[in-house]
Design a protein around this motif. Structure first.
Motif, PDB file in Angstrom:
ATOM      1  N   THR A 133       0.805  -1.276   0.058  1.00 52.17           N
ATOM      2  CA  THR A 133      -0.069   0.035   0.029  1.00 52.17           C
ATOM      3  C   THR A 133       0.827   1.209  -0.072  1.00 52.17           C
ATOM      4  O   THR A 133       1.718   1.418   0.822  1.00 52.17           O
ATOM      5  N   HIS A 134       0.785   2.030  -0.965  1.00 59.57           N
ATOM      6  CA  HIS A 134       1.797   3.064  -1.142  1.00 59.57           C
ATOM      7  C   HIS A 134       1.006   4.365  -1.266  1.00 59.57           C
ATOM      8  O   HIS A 134       1.366   5.573  -1.256  1.00 59.57           O
ATOM      9  N   ARG A 135      -0.391   4.265  -0.511  1.00 62.22           N
ATOM     10  CA  ARG A 135      -1.284   5.127  -0.838  1.00 62.22           C
ATOM     11  C   ARG A 135      -0.831   6.030   0.804  1.00 62.22           C
ATOM     12  O   ARG A 135      -0.410   5.774   1.785  1.00 62.22           O
ATOM     13  N   LYS A 136      -1.386   7.433   0.665  1.00 60.51           N
ATOM     14  CA  LYS A 136      -1.242   8.490   1.754  1.00 60.51           C
ATOM     15  C   LYS A 136      -2.319   9.168   1.720  1.00 60.51           C
ATOM     16  O   LYS A 136      -2.815  10.235   1.185  1.00 60.51           O
ATOM     17  N   LEU A 137      -3.280   8.609   2.599  1.00 59.83           N
ATOM     18  CA  LEU A 137      -4.827   8.920   3.009  1.00 59.83           C
ATOM     19  C   LEU A 137      -5.096   9.155   4.569  1.00 59.83           C
ATOM     20  O   LEU A 137      -4.404   8.455   5.162  1.00 59.83           O
ATOM     21  N   ALA A 138      -5.872  10.276   4.667  1.00 59.38           N
ATOM     22  CA  ALA A 138      -6.339  10.433   6.025  1.00 59.38           C
ATOM     23  C   ALA A 138      -7.992  10.947   5.919  1.00 59.38           C
ATOM     24  O   ALA A 138      -8.256  11.483   4.925  1.00 59.38           O
ATOM     25  N   LEU A 139      -8.575  10.580   6.766  1.00 60.38           N
ATOM     26  CA  LEU A 139      -9.939  10.939   6.886  1.00 60.38           C
ATOM     27  C   LEU A 139     -10.412  11.144   8.536  1.00 60.38           C
ATOM     28  O   LEU A 139     -10.065  10.483   9.428  1.00 60.38           O
ATOM     29  N   GLY A 348      -1.264  13.064  -6.042  1.00 62.09           N
ATOM     30  CA  GLY A 348      -1.492  11.647  -5.501  1.00 62.09           C
ATOM     31  C   GLY A 348      -0.214  11.052  -5.016  1.00 62.09           C
ATOM     32  O   GLY A 348       1.044  11.494  -4.951  1.00 62.09           O
ATOM     33  N   SER A 349      -0.388   9.773  -4.862  1.00 60.23           N
ATOM     34  CA  SER A 349       0.584   8.958  -4.624  1.00 60.23           C
ATOM     35  C   SER A 349       1.371   8.029  -5.545  1.00 60.23           C
ATOM     36  O   SER A 349       2.445   7.468  -5.426  1.00 60.23           O
ATOM     37  N   SER A 350       0.641   7.870  -6.787  1.00 59.69           N
ATOM     38  CA  SER A 350       1.231   7.244  -7.930  1.00 59.69           C
ATOM     39  C   SER A 350       2.226   7.699  -8.577  1.00 59.69           C
ATOM     40  O   SER A 350       2.206   8.690  -9.383  1.00 59.69           O
ATOM     41  N   ASN A 351       3.373   6.903  -8.690  1.00 59.03           N
ATOM     42  CA  ASN A 351       4.477   7.116  -9.558  1.00 59.03           C
ATOM     43  C   ASN A 351       4.105   6.647 -10.970  1.00 59.03           C
ATOM     44  O   ASN A 351       3.222   5.916 -11.191  1.00 59.03           O
TER      45      ASN A 351
END
Length: 426
Positions: A133-139, A348-351
């Motif tokens: 998981t390479h995502r950088k998310l917060a809620l 976003g996080s996607s290379n």
């Protein structure tokens, strides 16, 4: 064909259709977006929201460090949990080391799950194969969401020592109709990490519900990622959230790029640290440059030696089509951003490499006709001006050992990535 077989075929077809519909890029209007161009500003905003949380906080990140940036974020999460807020944190088994913070989280009541923790103590291979998981998310409180490329790590931290300048990176804060889509992605991931749980039927139902809800309220714009807002009657600033995974949205982020690049008329500004796109993206960028679009590629350097050798092999194709390339070396370029025709952007996080486009879980936000696009465009142009331009004549005149090394490095990269992605990388 028997009646039973026909019914089974119809069910399979309906499932495939519903999956495609749920994976389409859906824009919503009425969102507020705030762009951050440094971890310092992003962490301050994130901590402020966590400290104001009343019901829930969810955080997903590839890297969480116990350093000058990570400790204050951790402290805020602990404060929230101790006052009764439900706090859930997801970290990656490879990106985040086993931290003493984990014990502090558990003691405070924070729920923590690790993506692909790995078997036999190794973080590389686990339940989900080689996927990360390479995502950088917060809620926060189902009301405020964050998405971008910024890990929970000090802006100046580097394996080779302290950086002279802060890492070049971006994130956005979101409020409005797009937030439930971030919530759905985080909820799916949390359920996915519950051993033995199969979240996909519930996730697909949630995706269809969100689309129906947006349509009934008139908040949803057409499900295209066009850089030309007027072409699809996108009269108000619109936002879409894309979560790439290996089950439903396999090519969602790549498709968003392809549509925007394919419809570009004037300018494409693209900045990425690991720039090894597949054939479709390469062809789209070349075609745009050949039809007169000003294509500028800002490439990160000096983080992985193998990529520093491999990526220049691709320059010949882009330079020959008239694109401009610059290599950014003032600090670590970690931002994964693009602006097309000044009215389409993604953060976003996607290379743009095999791991992000084919293997890892990623998350991007797409903006259309939004005020923050101008700020992002200025930041990319400023970095492009500071970077080292690649001169086509000098590039063509490189000595043969350098060209051979570049070709070998690219060939090796491509072979390894085709193996890791089971032929998914082209």
């Amino acid at each position: 064909m028997s009646t039973r077989a026909a019914r089974r075929l119809a069910r399979i077809g309906a499932a495939l259709v519903s999956r495609r519909r749920a994976a389409r890029l859906a824009f919503t209007a009425g969102n507020h977006v705030r762009l951050f161009s440094s971890g310092t500003d992003y962490f301050a905003a994130l901590i402020a929201q966590v400290d104001a949380a009343k019901e829930s906080v969810v955080l997903e990140t590839y890297i969480f460090c116990d350093d000058d940036a990570g400790r204050p974020v951790s402290d805020a999460l602990i404060r929230a949990a101790r006052r009764g807020v439900r706090v859930r944190v997801m970290t990656d088994g490879l990106g985040t080391a086993r931290l003493a913070l984990f014990d502090e989280w558990r003691a405070a009541g924070i729920e923590h799950r690790i993506y692909n923790a790995g078997w036999l103590g190794f973080g590389l291979l686990g339940r989900f194969g080689l996927s990360r998981t390479h995502r950088k998310l917060a809620l926060v409180d189902e009301h405020v969401a964050f998405c971008g490329g910024i890990n929970i790590v000090d802006d100046f931290a580097s394996p080779g020592g302290r950086l002279a300048r802060a890492r070049w990176d971006f994130a956005v804060e979101l409020t409005g109709p797009v937030v439930p889509r971030v919530s759905a992605a985080l909820d799916t991931q949390w359920r996915r990490l519950e051993l033995g749980h199969r979240p996909y039927a519930a996730s697909m139902s949630r995706a269809r519900e969100l689309r129906a809800q947006a349509t009934s309220t008139g908040a949803s714009a057409p499900s295209h990622s066009s850089p030309n807002a007027s072409e699809h009657a996108l009269k108000a600033p619109s936002v879409a959230f894309i979560a790439r995974d290996n089950f439903v949205n396999r090519r969602a982020i790549e498709k968003a790029y392809l549509v925007a690049i394919g419809r570009a008329r004037h300018e494409i500004l693209l900045a990425n640290p690991y720039f090894v796109p597949g054939r479709k993206l390469r062809r789209a960028l070349v075609a745009a440059a050949r039809r007169g679009v000003d294509v500028r590629l800002l490439i990160g350097r000096k983080e992985f030696l193998a990529l520093d050798r491999a990526v220049p092999y691709l320059y010949r194709t882009f330079l020959g089509a008239g694109a401009k390339i610059s290599e950014y070396e003032k600090t670590v370029l970690h931002g994964k951003v693009a602006v097309v025709d000044s009215n389409w952007a993604t953060v976003g996080s996607s290379n743009l490499d095999a791991l992000s486009l084919v293997l890892n879980n990623e998350a991007n936000v797409v903006l259309i006709e939004h005020a923050e696009i101008g700020r992002l465009r200025e930041a990319i142009l400023a970095a492009f001006a500071e970077a080292r331009p690649i001169d086509p004549a000098r590039y063509a005149a490189r000595p043969w050992p350098e060209r051979l090394t570049s070709w070998l490095a690219y060939a090796a990269y491509r072979a390894v990535m085709k193996l890791l992605t089971v032929g998914g990388y082209d």
